[in-house]
Write a protein that holds these residues in place. Structure first.
Motif, PDB file in Angstrom:
ATOM      1  N   SER A 112      52.552  42.344  45.603  1.00  0.00           N
ATOM      2  CA  SER A 112      53.142  42.512  44.277  1.00  0.00           C
ATOM      3  C   SER A 112      52.896  41.315  43.362  1.00  0.00           C
ATOM      4  O   SER A 112      53.068  41.413  42.145  1.00  0.00           O
ATOM      5  CB  SER A 112      54.651  42.763  44.412  1.00  0.00           C
ATOM      6  OG  SER A 112      55.283  41.698  45.107  1.00  0.00           O
ATOM      7  N   SER A 113      52.471  40.179  43.942  1.00  0.00           N
ATOM      8  CA  SER A 113      52.145  39.000  43.143  1.00  0.00           C
ATOM      9  C   SER A 113      50.660  38.923  42.817  1.00  0.00           C
ATOM     10  O   SER A 113      50.186  37.912  42.281  1.00  0.00           O
ATOM     11  CB  SER A 113      52.574  37.727  43.888  1.00  0.00           C
ATOM     12  OG  SER A 113      53.962  37.715  44.134  1.00  0.00           O
ATOM     13  N   ASP A 114      49.907  39.971  43.164  1.00  0.00           N
ATOM     14  CA  ASP A 114      48.450  40.020  42.973  1.00  0.00           C
ATOM     15  C   ASP A 114      47.721  38.969  43.805  1.00  0.00           C
ATOM     16  O   ASP A 114      46.632  38.525  43.445  1.00  0.00           O
ATOM     17  CB  ASP A 114      48.069  39.856  41.493  1.00  0.00           C
ATOM     18  CG  ASP A 114      48.499  41.052  40.652  1.00  0.00           C
ATOM     19  OD1 ASP A 114      48.585  42.156  41.226  1.00  0.00           O
ATOM     20  OD2 ASP A 114      48.743  40.877  39.446  1.00  0.00           O
ATOM     21  N   HIS A 115      48.335  38.548  44.909  1.00  0.00           N
ATOM     22  CA  HIS A 115      47.687  37.632  45.835  1.00  0.00           C
ATOM     23  C   HIS A 115      47.083  38.439  46.985  1.00  0.00           C
ATOM     24  O   HIS A 115      47.658  39.439  47.429  1.00  0.00           O
ATOM     25  CB  HIS A 115      48.678  36.611  46.382  1.00  0.00           C
ATOM     26  CG  HIS A 115      49.197  35.678  45.331  1.00  0.00           C
ATOM     27  ND1 HIS A 115      50.155  34.713  45.598  1.00  0.00           N
ATOM     28  CD2 HIS A 115      48.897  35.545  44.014  1.00  0.00           C
ATOM     29  CE1 HIS A 115      50.415  34.040  44.495  1.00  0.00           C
ATOM     30  NE2 HIS A 115      49.671  34.515  43.518  1.00  0.00           N
ATOM     31  N   VAL A 116      45.945  37.998  47.481  1.00  0.00           N
ATOM     32  CA  VAL A 116      45.262  38.709  48.563  1.00  0.00           C
ATOM     33  C   VAL A 116      45.995  38.471  49.885  1.00  0.00           C
ATOM     34  O   VAL A 116      46.281  37.325  50.245  1.00  0.00           O
ATOM     35  CB  VAL A 116      43.799  38.236  48.690  1.00  0.00           C
ATOM     36  CG1 VAL A 116      43.090  39.001  49.817  1.00  0.00           C
ATOM     37  CG2 VAL A 116      43.055  38.454  47.374  1.00  0.00           C
ATOM     38  N   VAL A 150      41.477  34.910  58.063  1.00  0.00           N
ATOM     39  CA  VAL A 150      40.051  34.948  57.743  1.00  0.00           C
ATOM     40  C   VAL A 150      39.628  33.651  57.071  1.00  0.00           C
ATOM     41  O   VAL A 150      38.563  33.087  57.371  1.00  0.00           O
ATOM     42  CB  VAL A 150      39.723  36.158  56.855  1.00  0.00           C
ATOM     43  CG1 VAL A 150      38.271  36.105  56.373  1.00  0.00           C
ATOM     44  CG2 VAL A 150      39.969  37.465  57.608  1.00  0.00           C
ATOM     45  N   ALA A 151      40.464  33.138  56.155  1.00  0.00           N
ATOM     46  CA  ALA A 151      40.139  31.882  55.474  1.00  0.00           C
ATOM     47  C   ALA A 151      40.066  30.725  56.459  1.00  0.00           C
ATOM     48  O   ALA A 151      39.171  29.865  56.372  1.00  0.00           O
ATOM     49  CB  ALA A 151      41.184  31.601  54.393  1.00  0.00           C
ATOM     50  N   GLN A 152      41.003  30.684  57.414  1.00  0.00           N
ATOM     51  CA  GLN A 152      40.984  29.622  58.431  1.00  0.00           C
ATOM     52  C   GLN A 152      39.726  29.719  59.291  1.00  0.00           C
ATOM     53  O   GLN A 152      39.096  28.699  59.596  1.00  0.00           O
ATOM     54  CB  GLN A 152      42.225  29.730  59.308  1.00  0.00           C
ATOM     55  CG  GLN A 152      43.516  29.297  58.626  1.00  0.00           C
ATOM     56  CD  GLN A 152      44.718  29.485  59.551  1.00  0.00           C
ATOM     57  OE1 GLN A 152      45.129  30.604  59.854  1.00  0.00           O
ATOM     58  NE2 GLN A 152      45.268  28.381  60.010  1.00  0.00           N
ATOM     59  N   VAL A 153      39.361  30.932  59.695  1.00  0.00           N
ATOM     60  CA  VAL A 153      38.163  31.111  60.509  1.00  0.00           C
ATOM     61  C   VAL A 153      36.922  30.675  59.736  1.00  0.00           C
ATOM     62  O   VAL A 153      36.018  30.037  60.298  1.00  0.00           O
ATOM     63  CB  VAL A 153      38.028  32.572  60.979  1.00  0.00           C
ATOM     64  CG1 VAL A 153      36.691  32.793  61.688  1.00  0.00           C
ATOM     65  CG2 VAL A 153      39.176  32.941  61.912  1.00  0.00           C
ATOM     66  N   ALA A 154      36.855  30.995  58.457  1.00  0.00           N
ATOM     67  CA  ALA A 154      35.705  30.592  57.642  1.00  0.00           C
ATOM     68  C   ALA A 154      35.562  29.079  57.604  1.00  0.00           C
ATOM     69  O   ALA A 154      34.452  28.536  57.727  1.00  0.00           O
ATOM     70  CB  ALA A 154      35.853  31.149  56.226  1.00  0.00           C
ATOM     71  N   MET A 195      36.872  34.705  47.762  1.00  0.00           N
ATOM     72  CA  MET A 195      36.556  33.340  47.425  1.00  0.00           C
ATOM     73  C   MET A 195      37.591  32.411  48.072  1.00  0.00           C
ATOM     74  O   MET A 195      38.795  32.654  47.996  1.00  0.00           O
ATOM     75  CB  MET A 195      36.560  33.145  45.902  1.00  0.00           C
ATOM     76  CG  MET A 195      35.704  34.160  45.152  1.00  0.00           C
ATOM     77  SD  MET A 195      34.002  34.231  45.719  1.00  0.00           S
ATOM     78  CE  MET A 195      33.486  32.564  45.384  1.00  0.00           C
ATOM     79  N   LEU A 196      37.092  31.328  48.682  1.00  0.00           N
ATOM     80  CA  LEU A 196      37.954  30.422  49.434  1.00  0.00           C
ATOM     81  C   LEU A 196      37.776  28.993  48.936  1.00  0.00           C
ATOM     82  O   LEU A 196      36.822  28.691  48.199  1.00  0.00           O
ATOM     83  CB  LEU A 196      37.605  30.504  50.918  1.00  0.00           C
ATOM     84  CG  LEU A 196      37.679  31.896  51.549  1.00  0.00           C
ATOM     85  CD1 LEU A 196      37.145  31.854  52.965  1.00  0.00           C
ATOM     86  CD2 LEU A 196      39.110  32.419  51.517  1.00  0.00           C
ATOM     87  N   PRO A 197      38.676  28.078  49.329  1.00  0.00           N
ATOM     88  CA  PRO A 197      38.480  26.677  48.954  1.00  0.00           C
ATOM     89  C   PRO A 197      37.171  26.115  49.517  1.00  0.00           C
ATOM     90  O   PRO A 197      36.553  26.689  50.402  1.00  0.00           O
ATOM     91  CB  PRO A 197      39.706  25.986  49.573  1.00  0.00           C
ATOM     92  CG  PRO A 197      40.729  27.070  49.704  1.00  0.00           C
ATOM     93  CD  PRO A 197      39.954  28.318  50.016  1.00  0.00           C
ATOM     94  N   SER A 213      40.488  32.518  45.663  1.00  0.00           N
ATOM     95  CA  SER A 213      41.519  33.549  45.564  1.00  0.00           C
ATOM     96  C   SER A 213      42.841  32.985  46.058  1.00  0.00           C
ATOM     97  O   SER A 213      42.884  32.121  46.931  1.00  0.00           O
ATOM     98  CB  SER A 213      41.134  34.760  46.406  1.00  0.00           C
ATOM     99  OG  SER A 213      39.874  35.265  46.020  1.00  0.00           O
ATOM    100  N   LYS A 214      43.924  33.485  45.509  1.00  0.00           N
ATOM    101  CA  LYS A 214      45.251  33.106  45.981  1.00  0.00           C
ATOM    102  C   LYS A 214      45.631  34.006  47.142  1.00  0.00           C
ATOM    103  O   LYS A 214      45.558  35.233  47.036  1.00  0.00           O
ATOM    104  CB  LYS A 214      46.271  33.217  44.842  1.00  0.00           C
ATOM    105  CG  LYS A 214      46.018  32.227  43.707  1.00  0.00           C
ATOM    106  CD  LYS A 214      47.070  32.347  42.615  1.00  0.00           C
ATOM    107  CE  LYS A 214      46.823  31.329  41.508  1.00  0.00           C
ATOM    108  NZ  LYS A 214      47.830  31.444  40.422  1.00  0.00           N
ATOM    109  N   LEU A 215      46.020  33.393  48.262  1.00  0.00           N
ATOM    110  CA  LEU A 215      46.291  34.128  49.491  1.00  0.00           C
ATOM    111  C   LEU A 215      47.771  34.046  49.846  1.00  0.00           C
ATOM    112  O   LEU A 215      48.394  32.999  49.692  1.00  0.00           O
ATOM    113  CB  LEU A 215      45.454  33.567  50.640  1.00  0.00           C
ATOM    114  CG  LEU A 215      43.955  33.398  50.396  1.00  0.00           C
ATOM    115  CD1 LEU A 215      43.279  32.845  51.642  1.00  0.00           C
ATOM    116  CD2 LEU A 215      43.312  34.711  49.980  1.00  0.00           C
TER     117      LEU A 215
END
Length: 245
Positions: free
Chosen positions: A122-126, A142-146, A1-3, A54-56
């Protein structure tokens, strides 16, 4: 999931498919295909309802991560099940097309069977996403490309060329594959591209990454060398045929 209500999936989605999405709080909401990149193996979709992104995090070189993937057991109304395993993703490199990715560096018999997997720190970020071609790509890339695909009407930018890194810097054009959607004809007589919008261009992989992060149908100024002369040309960037719609 992305902004901006965007999401990325490895599922191949036809251009005119009638698709819906479901979350823990909402079911059967509209989903629209924005585009697909067959090199990386991702479809980019837009959700009709807001979903928390999602937090990246950036991917540290050679860091241990947890890979998580859904357990595929056919169609079921039950809550999804997931498998996970520890692994290490190697330093960033580039695939045959020049797109940056990671390789798994630890021997793990469970990883080859994973589909639609993500890697978290370790921070549960993708930090990385597993593509349909089984490459791990940086999640932030990947988020930037999307975002670029959504902005570029289904495509990132394309020049319609193949090239190699020129010794001493720049990209030597080795092949032109111009079509109606590609701008190669504007500078097909160029030999070595040395700069993009005034910034030095040192390698073929750098050019590929730049194109992936630039929307199609926008403009760029290319600096190129032919014989001993330096020239500048403004081009309208095309759309690679490998992307749809």
């Amino acid at each position: 999931m992305l902004p901006h209500n965007l999401a990325v999936t490895t599922t191949v989605i036809p251009i005119k498919a009638d698709i819906t999405g479901t979350t823990a709080k909402r079911s059967d909401f509209g989903v629209t295909l924005e585009g697909r990149d067959n090199v990386m193996g991702f479809s980019i979709v837009h959700l009709s309802v807001p979903v928390a992104p999602s937090k990246l995090d950036p991917m540290p070189a050679s860091a241990a991560v947890v890979a998580i993937a859904p357990v595929v057991k056919g169609f079921s109304f039950k809550a999804p099940e997931y498998d996970w395993t520890m692994t290490t993703l190697g330093d960033p490199t580039n695939n045959a097309q020049g797109v940056v990715h990671y390789l798994t560096t630890s021997a793990n018999t469970r990883l080859p069977s994973y589909i639609d997997a993500i890697a978290v720190d370790s921070s549960d970020h993708v930090v990385a996403v597993l593509s349909a071609r089984h490459f791990w790509y940086p999640a932030q890339f990947v988020a930037q490309v999307a975002e670029v695909v959504a902005t570029g009407h289904g495509c990132h930018a394309d020049l319609g060329i193949k090239g190699t890194t020129e010794q001493g810097g720049g990209v030597r054009i080795t092949r032109s594959c111009a079509t109606a959607r590609r701008p190669t004809r504007d500078f097909a007589w160029a030999k070595v591209i040395t700069a993009w919008n005034g910034k030095d261009l040192n390698t073929w992989n750098q050019l590929v990454s730049t194109l992936y992060l630039t929307p199609a149908y926008t403009h760029a100024e290319l600096t190129y060398a032919k014989s001993t002369a330096v020239h500048h040309v403004n081009v309208t960037l095309g759309c690679p045929s490998k992307l749809v719609p």
